[in-house]
Design an enzyme around this catalytic site. Structure first.
Site, short mmCIF file in Angstrom:
data_model
loop_
_atom_site.label_atom_id
_atom_site.label_comp_id
_atom_site.label_asym_id
_atom_site.label_seq_id
_atom_site.Cartn_x
_atom_site.Cartn_y
_atom_site.Cartn_z
N LYS A 121 0.82 -1.17 0.06
CA LYS A 121 -0.17 -0.20 0.15
C LYS A 121 0.86 1.26 0.16
O LYS A 121 2.07 1.16 0.54
CB LYS A 121 -0.89 0.03 1.35
CG LYS A 121 -2.12 1.00 1.27
CD LYS A 121 -2.79 0.86 2.38
CE LYS A 121 -4.05 1.94 2.38
NZ LYS A 121 -5.09 1.60 3.55
N SER B 145 -9.96 1.67 2.10
CA SER B 145 -9.04 2.52 1.30
C SER B 145 -7.86 1.52 0.84
O SER B 145 -7.21 2.06 -0.19
CB SER B 145 -8.24 3.34 2.30
OG SER B 145 -7.58 2.78 3.28
N SER C 93 -10.27 -0.64 6.41
CA SER C 93 -9.66 -0.40 5.28
C SER C 93 -8.70 -1.53 4.52
O SER C 93 -8.51 -1.52 3.46
CB SER C 93 -8.58 0.89 5.36
OG SER C 93 -9.44 2.29 5.17
#
Lengths: 481, 94
Positions: free
Chosen positions: A69, A144, A168
């Site tokens: 990420k 996310s 997320s």
């Protein structure tokens, strides 16, 4: 056989049997990225093939291609939280999880897209474009960590890591039909993770099945002197918990989680999973988490308050972009701050920083922030009470399957409510996992959430692994060409 | 009510410049979110202790030892402007 569609444990068996090499797997992954990435946009940056190939260690314990990420620092690589304000920032050091992965030979494929600063549930709030759900490109991947889960679902990475502040990792895992696990708060070091809400953030593994999740968590977990909030508690070998046995386990089903507005197909999928686990010998009981309806409100006070403080560092001074006010405006220091943040932050980031600032501001602190912290105690107490009787709790991960791109983009509140089932685990610090438990008629994955007591990730593996032994969902692969 | 005046005040505390259009939009958005958050008023929490953190941690100290860290040069490398080994910023006062 397409190597990039395999799980890591299958790849490691193949390598051991000399049926393939780590380079074969990386090459297959890279070639597939070349083919499908234009459609998915899972990555904000893919590492150049030449650099990566030369660093592959065929003798390493887990030479597995992994997506990271874009809020986790990799030394000398641009790391931007998918935000314009950090454009051009190259990390001066590795996050602890990156060092750990490097030591096992993991191959860093690239940084995965995310909602800017992890503010969102759809990956539409990225300054690097929208990520598309590999099961249906018109739908969001969730967020996310939507780039990370889409990369795994699209076979553009074997593994990924994400971060989970209110869901997320789990909500996008649910939307993309992969396994996403949020470990207990303190289980995994956050050194090198760009902070969103420090009392909630946790890094965790995103994989195709529970076995890979255990392998990856084995690498990530553990105390780190560089993160004073990491827990100095022994880490078990999670692969030992991959047993096909739930006999005698007591599992709670919170009545508040089966609310109106939940998609009937999601409800059916979860209920079928419950029936299946009953047949395997687990016993289920209805439990109550009476403060569930306050979780989203509590979260958006606590998380935005902490975020407004954490994001104060992006001011155009020490790193990142600097923007000067236009000539008609003043050119003093404070004008530079205001212009840098006006141009560098996206709309949702501004909204959250302002909301958090408001909740912490003089005259409102007691009514908002302090009140939020008190309701957080009530939410935590509810869970503590249920865990006195139960070994685990089972719920849907999200009330719906992946929604359409643009569907909720103009209504922040309805977007926030898609996290209603995942937030409690962050507020109370407990571990939780989302794994696929079926597909809707439209072909979109449904996620099952299992929650357990603090530092009892083993329970998640036990129940999740048993469920996988009876079901085909974790073996389904997307077929993008 | 969360007025445009409130938004302007919060934006200045947040050090974010907003134009008129954004001020109007954020005032609507924040009004909606804050009225949802108001549901917490239904709860009496006068006897409840706040939870700011879930782990029972107090101050975590380390030994006062010098360990390898970024050099001044490395730390400055990422900034837009430097001067004599410091971060350079626009003037603070006239």
């Amino acid at each position: 056989m397409n190597y990039n569609e395999l799980t890591a444990h299958e790849i490691l068996e193949n390598i051991k049997a000399k049926k393939c090499s780590a380079s074969d797997v990386y090459n297959a992954t890279y070639e597939h990225i070349d083919k499908v990435e234009d459609k998915v946009n899972a990555y904000v940056r893919v590492a150049p093939k030449e650099d990566t190939t030369s660093s592959i260690d065929e003798t390493a314990s887990t030479p597995i291609p992994i997506a990271i990420k874009d809020n986790i620092c990799i030394e000398n690589k641009e790391t931007t939280c998918s935000s314009q304000i950090l454009k051009g920032f190259t990390a001066p050091y590795n996050a602890t999880v990156i060092d750990k992965l490097k030591n096992t030979g993991a191959i860093f494929v690239g940084h995965a897209n995310m909602d800017e600063f992890a503010f969102g549930s759809s990956t539409e709030n990225s300054s690097c474009g929208v990520t598309h759900n590999p099961w249906n490109l018109n739908h969001v991947p969730g967020g996310s960590s939507g780039g990370s889960t889409a990369a795994v679902a699209a076979n553009e990475a074997i593994w990924a890591i994400g971060s989970d502040t209110g869901g997320s990792i789990r909500q996008p895992a649910s939307f993309c039909g992969v396994v996403g696990l949020k470990p207990t708060y303190g289980r995994v070091s956050r050194y090198g993770l760009l902070a969103f809400a420090s009392s909630l953030d946790q890094i965790g593994p995103i994989t195709k099945d529970m076995t890979d999740s255990a392998l990856l968590l084995n690498i990530l977990a553990g105390y780190d002197p560089m993160d004073s909030t990491s827990a100095n508690i022994d880490v078990p070998d999670y692969t030992q918990s991959l047993v096909n046995d739930v006999k005698g386990l007591k599992i709670g089903i919170p009545k508040e989680f089966f609310i109106d507005g939940i998609d009937p197909e999601v409800k059916d999928g979860v209920n079928e999973a419950i029936e299946l686990l009953k047949k395997q010998g687990a016993s289920f009981q209805e439990v109550s988490l009476p403060h569930t309806e306050y979780a989203v409100a509590t979260y958006y006070i606590v998380a935005t308050a902490e975020a407004s403080s954490n994001l104060a560092r992006y001011d155009g001074v020490q790193y990142g972009q600097r923007k000067m006010a236009s000539e008609t405006r003043k050119t003093k220091l404070v004008d530079m701050y205001e212009e840098t943040r006006a141009q560098g932050f996206g709309e949702e980031t501004k909204r959250r920083v302002m909301l958090g600032t408001y909740c912490l501001s003089s005259g409102y602190y007691d009514d908002y922030y302090l009140k939020g912290l008190k309701v957080r105690t009530l939410i935590k107490n509810d869970l503590d009470k249920v865990f006195e009787e139960c070994d685990a709790i089972i719920t849907p991960t999200s009330p719906t399957t992946a929604f359409k791109i643009g569907e909720k983009a103009k209504d922040p509140l309805s977007m926030y409510l898609s996290d209603i089932f995942t937030i409690s685990a962050n507020l109370s610090g407990i571990p939780a996992v989302s794994l696929p438990c079926g597909f809707s008629k439209a072909g979109l994955p449904i996620g099952l959430q299992i929650m357990a007591k603090p530092f009892d990730e083993q329970m998640l593996f036990k129940i999740g692994y048993t469920y996988e032994q009876q079901t085909p969902w974790h073996k389904k692969r997307t077929q993008l060409t | 009510m969360f007025t445009e005046k409130d938004v302007k005040y919060i934006a200045s505390l947040s050090r974010i410049h907003l134009n008129e259009e954004q001020t109007a939009q954020f005032s609507k958005d924040l009004e909606k979110i804050l009225s949802y958050v108001k549901k917490l008023e239904q709860l009496d929490v006068s006897d409840v202790k706040p939870t700011s953190h879930v782990l029972p941690l107090k101050n975590v100290y380390r030994n006062d030892e010098i360990k390898p860290s970024l050099t001044q040069e490395q730390a400055l490398k990422f900034s837009v402007e430097q001067h004599n080994g410091s971060f350079k910023v626009p003037k603070v006062i006239e």
